[in-house]
Design a protein around this motif. Structure first.
Motif, PDB file in Angstrom:
ATOM      1  N   THR A  22       0.822  -1.220   0.000  1.00  0.00           N
ATOM      2  CA  THR A  22       0.000   0.000   0.000  1.00  0.00           C
ATOM      3  C   THR A  22       0.851   1.263   0.000  1.00  0.00           C
ATOM      4  O   THR A  22       0.607   2.174  -0.782  1.00  0.00           O
ATOM      5  CB  THR A  22      -0.926   0.010   1.231  1.00  0.00           C
ATOM      6  OG1 THR A  22      -1.636  -1.222   1.268  1.00  0.00           O
ATOM      7  CG2 THR A  22      -1.917   1.148   1.169  1.00  0.00           C
ATOM      8  N   GLN A  23       1.831   1.336   0.898  1.00  0.00           N
ATOM      9  CA  GLN A  23       2.574   2.588   1.054  1.00  0.00           C
ATOM     10  C   GLN A  23       3.809   2.646   0.165  1.00  0.00           C
ATOM     11  O   GLN A  23       4.335   3.730  -0.105  1.00  0.00           O
ATOM     12  CB  GLN A  23       2.986   2.773   2.516  1.00  0.00           C
ATOM     13  CG  GLN A  23       3.178   4.222   2.922  1.00  0.00           C
ATOM     14  CD  GLN A  23       1.849   4.974   2.968  1.00  0.00           C
ATOM     15  OE1 GLN A  23       1.038   4.737   3.827  1.00  0.00           O
ATOM     16  NE2 GLN A  23       1.637   5.875   2.022  1.00  0.00           N
ATOM     17  N   VAL A  78       8.289   6.830  -3.165  1.00  0.00           N
ATOM     18  CA  VAL A  78       8.216   8.288  -3.378  1.00  0.00           C
ATOM     19  C   VAL A  78       8.471   8.697  -4.830  1.00  0.00           C
ATOM     20  O   VAL A  78       8.524   9.880  -5.136  1.00  0.00           O
ATOM     21  CB  VAL A  78       9.189   9.050  -2.441  1.00  0.00           C
ATOM     22  CG1 VAL A  78       8.835   8.810  -0.997  1.00  0.00           C
ATOM     23  CG2 VAL A  78      10.623   8.660  -2.704  1.00  0.00           C
ATOM     24  N   ASP A  91      15.111   7.518   7.049  1.00  0.00           N
ATOM     25  CA  ASP A  91      13.782   7.919   7.538  1.00  0.00           C
ATOM     26  C   ASP A  91      12.706   7.017   6.960  1.00  0.00           C
ATOM     27  O   ASP A  91      11.776   6.598   7.658  1.00  0.00           O
ATOM     28  CB  ASP A  91      13.460   9.358   7.103  1.00  0.00           C
ATOM     29  CG  ASP A  91      14.031  10.396   8.045  1.00  0.00           C
ATOM     30  OD1 ASP A  91      14.690  10.004   9.018  1.00  0.00           O
ATOM     31  OD2 ASP A  91      13.816  11.592   7.796  1.00  0.00           O
ATOM     32  N   ILE A  99       5.041   1.859  10.457  1.00  0.00           N
ATOM     33  CA  ILE A  99       3.692   1.534   9.980  1.00  0.00           C
ATOM     34  C   ILE A  99       3.398   0.048  10.205  1.00  0.00           C
ATOM     35  O   ILE A  99       2.313  -0.322  10.679  1.00  0.00           O
ATOM     36  CB  ILE A  99       3.527   1.915   8.487  1.00  0.00           C
ATOM     37  CG1 ILE A  99       3.697   3.425   8.299  1.00  0.00           C
ATOM     38  CG2 ILE A  99       2.167   1.469   7.961  1.00  0.00           C
ATOM     39  CD1 ILE A  99       3.780   3.873   6.837  1.00  0.00           C
TER      40      ILE A  99
ATOM     41  N   ASP B  14       4.990  16.285   9.881  1.00  0.00           N
ATOM     42  CA  ASP B  14       5.442  14.900  10.072  1.00  0.00           C
ATOM     43  C   ASP B  14       6.933  14.927  10.329  1.00  0.00           C
ATOM     44  O   ASP B  14       7.659  15.685   9.686  1.00  0.00           O
ATOM     45  CB  ASP B  14       5.122  14.049   8.823  1.00  0.00           C
ATOM     46  CG  ASP B  14       5.086  12.554   9.150  1.00  0.00           C
ATOM     47  OD1 ASP B  14       6.096  12.038   9.684  1.00  0.00           O
ATOM     48  OD2 ASP B  14       4.077  11.917   8.874  1.00  0.00           O
ATOM     49  N   MET B  16       8.904  12.534   9.681  1.00  0.00           N
ATOM     50  CA  MET B  16       9.563  11.738   8.650  1.00  0.00           C
ATOM     51  C   MET B  16       9.457  12.456   7.304  1.00  0.00           C
ATOM     52  O   MET B  16       8.342  12.675   6.803  1.00  0.00           O
ATOM     53  CB  MET B  16       8.917  10.356   8.541  1.00  0.00           C
ATOM     54  CG  MET B  16       9.068   9.512   9.786  1.00  0.00           C
ATOM     55  SD  MET B  16      10.794   9.003  10.027  1.00  0.00           S
ATOM     56  CE  MET B  16      10.641   7.990  11.490  1.00  0.00           C
ATOM     57  N   GLY B  17      10.595  12.798   6.731  1.00  0.00           N
ATOM     58  CA  GLY B  17      10.607  13.511   5.460  1.00  0.00           C
ATOM     59  C   GLY B  17       9.876  12.751   4.367  1.00  0.00           C
ATOM     60  O   GLY B  17       9.222  13.352   3.508  1.00  0.00           O
ATOM     61  N   THR B  18       9.982  11.428   4.395  1.00  0.00           N
ATOM     62  CA  THR B  18       9.318  10.619   3.373  1.00  0.00           C
ATOM     63  C   THR B  18       7.811  10.800   3.425  1.00  0.00           C
ATOM     64  O   THR B  18       7.156  10.929   2.395  1.00  0.00           O
ATOM     65  CB  THR B  18       9.651   9.127   3.587  1.00  0.00           C
ATOM     66  OG1 THR B  18      11.065   9.001   3.651  1.00  0.00           O
ATOM     67  CG2 THR B  18       9.124   8.280   2.458  1.00  0.00           C
ATOM     68  N   MET B  19       7.262  10.814   4.635  1.00  0.00           N
ATOM     69  CA  MET B  19       5.807  10.958   4.743  1.00  0.00           C
ATOM     70  C   MET B  19       5.364  12.373   4.385  1.00  0.00           C
ATOM     71  O   MET B  19       4.307  12.563   3.800  1.00  0.00           O
ATOM     72  CB  MET B  19       5.322  10.580   6.151  1.00  0.00           C
ATOM     73  CG  MET B  19       5.285   9.093   6.432  1.00  0.00           C
ATOM     74  SD  MET B  19       4.458   8.074   5.167  1.00  0.00           S
ATOM     75  CE  MET B  19       2.777   8.655   5.268  1.00  0.00           C
ATOM     76  N   LYS B  21       6.730  14.146   2.167  1.00  0.00           N
ATOM     77  CA  LYS B  21       6.768  14.130   0.703  1.00  0.00           C
ATOM     78  C   LYS B  21       5.525  13.438   0.140  1.00  0.00           C
ATOM     79  O   LYS B  21       4.902  13.914  -0.807  1.00  0.00           O
ATOM     80  CB  LYS B  21       8.039  13.367   0.281  1.00  0.00           C
ATOM     81  CG  LYS B  21       8.506  13.662  -1.107  1.00  0.00           C
ATOM     82  CD  LYS B  21       9.854  13.002  -1.364  1.00  0.00           C
ATOM     83  CE  LYS B  21      11.000  13.866  -0.896  1.00  0.00           C
ATOM     84  NZ  LYS B  21      12.313  13.373  -1.283  1.00  0.00           N
ATOM     85  N   ILE B  22       5.166  12.306   0.727  1.00  0.00           N
ATOM     86  CA  ILE B  22       4.002  11.543   0.247  1.00  0.00           C
ATOM     87  C   ILE B  22       2.715  12.350   0.459  1.00  0.00           C
ATOM     88  O   ILE B  22       1.888  12.459  -0.448  1.00  0.00           O
ATOM     89  CB  ILE B  22       3.928  10.172   0.953  1.00  0.00           C
ATOM     90  CG1 ILE B  22       5.047   9.263   0.435  1.00  0.00           C
ATOM     91  CG2 ILE B  22       2.565   9.511   0.754  1.00  0.00           C
ATOM     92  CD1 ILE B  22       5.221   7.959   1.201  1.00  0.00           C
ATOM     93  N   LYS B 117      -2.211   4.880   8.485  1.00  0.00           N
ATOM     94  CA  LYS B 117      -1.174   4.386   7.583  1.00  0.00           C
ATOM     95  C   LYS B 117      -1.124   2.867   7.643  1.00  0.00           C
ATOM     96  O   LYS B 117      -1.297   2.335   8.741  1.00  0.00           O
ATOM     97  CB  LYS B 117       0.192   4.954   7.989  1.00  0.00           C
ATOM     98  CG  LYS B 117       0.292   6.457   7.809  1.00  0.00           C
ATOM     99  CD  LYS B 117       1.658   6.978   8.184  1.00  0.00           C
ATOM    100  CE  LYS B 117       1.791   7.254   9.665  1.00  0.00           C
ATOM    101  NZ  LYS B 117       3.025   7.953  10.051  1.00  0.00           N
ATOM    102  N   PRO B 118      -0.876   2.146   6.575  1.00  0.00           N
ATOM    103  CA  PRO B 118      -0.596   2.661   5.241  1.00  0.00           C
ATOM    104  C   PRO B 118      -1.878   3.059   4.530  1.00  0.00           C
ATOM    105  O   PRO B 118      -2.926   2.471   4.782  1.00  0.00           O
ATOM    106  CB  PRO B 118       0.051   1.454   4.545  1.00  0.00           C
ATOM    107  CG  PRO B 118      -0.584   0.261   5.188  1.00  0.00           C
ATOM    108  CD  PRO B 118      -0.807   0.655   6.612  1.00  0.00           C
ATOM    109  N   PHE B 119      -1.771   4.051   3.640  1.00  0.00           N
ATOM    110  CA  PHE B 119      -2.967   4.465   2.898  1.00  0.00           C
ATOM    111  C   PHE B 119      -2.667   4.519   1.403  1.00  0.00           C
ATOM    112  O   PHE B 119      -1.531   4.761   0.995  1.00  0.00           O
ATOM    113  CB  PHE B 119      -3.490   5.818   3.390  1.00  0.00           C
ATOM    114  CG  PHE B 119      -2.465   6.923   3.389  1.00  0.00           C
ATOM    115  CD1 PHE B 119      -2.107   7.576   2.220  1.00  0.00           C
ATOM    116  CD2 PHE B 119      -1.865   7.319   4.578  1.00  0.00           C
ATOM    117  CE1 PHE B 119      -1.166   8.590   2.234  1.00  0.00           C
ATOM    118  CE2 PHE B 119      -0.918   8.335   4.596  1.00  0.00           C
ATOM    119  CZ  PHE B 119      -0.567   8.972   3.422  1.00  0.00           C
ATOM    120  N   THR B 120      -3.707   4.294   0.615  1.00  0.00           N
ATOM    121  CA  THR B 120      -3.596   4.377  -0.843  1.00  0.00           C
ATOM    122  C   THR B 120      -3.952   5.801  -1.271  1.00  0.00           C
ATOM    123  O   THR B 120      -4.612   6.531  -0.517  1.00  0.00           O
ATOM    124  CB  THR B 120      -4.589   3.413  -1.509  1.00  0.00           C
ATOM    125  OG1 THR B 120      -5.913   3.779  -1.090  1.00  0.00           O
ATOM    126  CG2 THR B 120      -4.307   1.963  -1.134  1.00  0.00           C
TER     127      THR B 120
END
Lengths: 160, 137
Positions: A22-23, A78, A91, A99, B14, B16-19, B21-22, B117-120
């Protein structure tokens, strides 16, 4: 013999598959679990580790990737291609484990009455790192396959 | 009241940089303007940003993680609901915690919705629009 039963492991397997698909847009298949030994532990370049703490037990869960596999997972996550693992990728590994932990913890706490506490992941990096579990029971390796490559999850606890 | 999503000022919080960004990518996919998205890497930093805003430039939609160092998302939410400029701000809480007790805590604290999380992308869009419709229609 392992004292970790399938009721405990299954939520982590399901959470790993759900989270990666999913993620991180990375569907996986789950292989055959095995008791961890020095000889059968795949080498990894990045690992996320979380302590499992509840009123009934303590333990550890780790997700471990070779660098090329994790870089592909990160790219899927990403939509950015990078050549090396850096801070942002660390990260991302932590977030994936966070998660997975959250999903599995909710399942175990809501449905099975465990009281697993919140925890923060730690990231370990290096060439051919190995996670050492200090629990009195054996650790279990949960292997996963994906189009990005193979990776594994390790889990241990001192369940009685 | 803004005419469309592209006019809204967003704050993404957030650690977390990744999240970040998402979430920012998902906001843009749902019509947000890139130049109207501000990111903060924890609740305390977000609060500092919020306190510097005025009625003219206040954030109108906050998407915040729950578990963060310094100030958790739920505490940021509570502070917003007690702030004259932010008591009605659109607030979407993002969490890896799907435990019943925590969902209740988030609702009691005043979140407009929460996403686990996790989400589509479709899952995010649904929650995003639910909050949008609640606060801006």
């Amino acid at each position: 013999m392992s004292k970790i039963d399938t009721d405990f492991i299954a939520p982590f397997v399901d959470a790993t598959r759900k989270t990666l698909e999913t993620q991180a847009n990375t569907p996986t298949t789950f292989g055959k679990p095995m008791v961890k030994t020095e000889e059968n532990t795949p080498s990894s370049d990045i690992a996320g580790v979380i302590s499992l703490v509840s009123t009934a037990f303590t333990g550890t869960i780790a997700i471990c990737f070779p660098e090329p596999v994790f870089l592909k997972v990160y790219e899927n996550m990403v939509y950015e291609k990078v050549e090396k693992i850096g801070k942002e990728q660390e990260d991302a590994a932590g977030e994936l484990l966070n998660i997975i932990f959250g999903v599995a913890k909710a399942e175990l706490n809501n449905k099975k009455g465990f009281d697993i506490q919140k925890a923060i992941p730690t990231i370990v990096r290096g060439g051919q790192i190995k996670v050492r579990h200090l629990t009195k029971n054996v650790a279990i390796i949960l292997p996963f396959e994906s189009a990005a490559g193979s990776f594994h999850v390790e889990i241990s606890s001192d369940f009685e | 009241m803004p005419a469309n999503v592209g006019d809204l000022r967003f704050l993404v919080v957030d650690d977390m940089g990744t999240m970040r960004k998402i979430v920012s990518a998902q906001l843009k996919a749902n019509g947000a303007s890139a130049d109207k998205i501000t990111e903060a890497d924890d609740g305390a930093t977000a609060w500092d940003l919020i306190e510097k805003t005025t009625a003219e430039n206040a954030f109108q939609y906050i998407v915040s993680d729950w578990n963060m160092p310094k100030m958790q998302g739920i505490d940021l939410l509570r502070k917003c609901r007690a702030h004259p400029l932010y008591k009605n701000v659109a607030f979407l809480l993002v969490t890896a915690e799907a435990e019943i007790s925590q969902v209740k805590e988030a609702i009691t604290a005043g979140t407009d919705n929460y996403i686990v999380k996790p989400f589509t992308p479709p899952g995010f869009a649904e929650k995003f629009k639910t909050v949008l419709n609640k606060r801006f229609k």
